[in-house]
Write a protein that holds these residues in place. Structure first.
Motif, short mmCIF file in Angstrom:
data_model
loop_
_atom_site.label_atom_id
_atom_site.label_comp_id
_atom_site.label_asym_id
_atom_site.label_seq_id
_atom_site.Cartn_x
_atom_site.Cartn_y
_atom_site.Cartn_z
N GLY A 250 -30.84 -15.62 -28.37
CA GLY A 250 -32.03 -15.30 -29.30
C GLY A 250 -33.42 -15.52 -28.50
N LYS A 251 -33.16 -16.09 -27.32
CA LYS A 251 -34.57 -16.40 -26.49
C LYS A 251 -34.94 -15.35 -25.46
CE LYS A 251 -34.01 -21.14 -27.09
NZ LYS A 251 -33.72 -22.54 -26.73
N GLU B 85 -28.08 -7.15 -30.45
CA GLU B 85 -28.96 -8.17 -31.10
C GLU B 85 -28.30 -9.41 -30.45
OE1 GLU B 85 -28.78 -8.36 -35.20
OE2 GLU B 85 -26.79 -8.70 -35.19
N SER B 86 -29.24 -10.43 -30.15
CA SER B 86 -28.98 -11.83 -29.42
C SER B 86 -29.48 -12.66 -30.32
CB SER B 86 -29.43 -11.96 -28.00
OG SER B 86 -29.14 -13.19 -27.55
N LYS B 87 -28.47 -13.45 -31.26
CA LYS B 87 -28.90 -14.20 -32.01
C LYS B 87 -29.01 -15.75 -31.52
CE LYS B 87 -27.57 -11.99 -36.42
NZ LYS B 87 -26.74 -11.83 -37.37
N ALA B 88 -29.82 -16.59 -32.13
CA ALA B 88 -29.93 -17.93 -31.73
C ALA B 88 -28.57 -18.57 -31.82
CB ALA B 88 -30.96 -18.85 -32.46
#
Length: 143
Positions: free
Chosen positions: A42-43, A127-130
């Motif tokens: 997420g970053k 998507e890249s989630k935290a």
């Protein structure tokens, strides 16, 4: 901060194992690629991956270079799945013996790859989630 190795960059960046390689799919992805955007957990980590150079061969071999380290291996694609799937198999370098499960999409001179860098399941969305070990990278074909 996590140390990034070349394969994390191709596995990070930058094909589900199919019994035969779809030749047209690999030909379309063949060439030299550079990272334009990257996110991990997420970053935004684009700055850390700006030096990545990924070279894909039509036969599925890859070489990834980052900060003087080189990772080599093969990619196996399953373009029949939705989204398309790729397994990245490290043969030489920091990711030797590792397999990274990814999904990808190829649109002209842009390739987007979403990698599972941990033990989780293959990503299902770009998507890249935290809190995850999912790496999302956008590559542009070098001219």
């Amino acid at each position: 901060m996590t140390r990034f190795t070349p394969a994390v960059a191709f596995a990070l960046a930058t094909l589900a194992v199919a019994s035969a390689q779809p030749a047209d799919e690999l030909k379309g992805a063949a060439g030299k690629w550079t990272v334009t955007k990257a996110a991990l957990g997420g970053k935004d980590v684009t700055k850390a991956f700006k030096g990545v150079e990924l070279v894909l061969a039509p036969d599925g071999a890859y070489t990834l270079s980052l900060s003087g380290e080189t990772d080599k291996g093969t990619v196996k694609v399953d373009a029949a799945k939705t989204p398309k799937q790729m397994d990245i198999i490290g043969n030489d370098g920091p990711n030797a013996g590792k397999t990274f499960k990814t999904i990808y999409k190829l649109a002209g001179d842009t390739m987007t790859v979403c990698y599972e860098l941990g033990d989780g399941p293959r990503p299902t969305a770009f998507e890249s989630k935290a809190g995850t070990k999912v790496f999302l990278a956008e590559y542009k074909r070098a001219k």
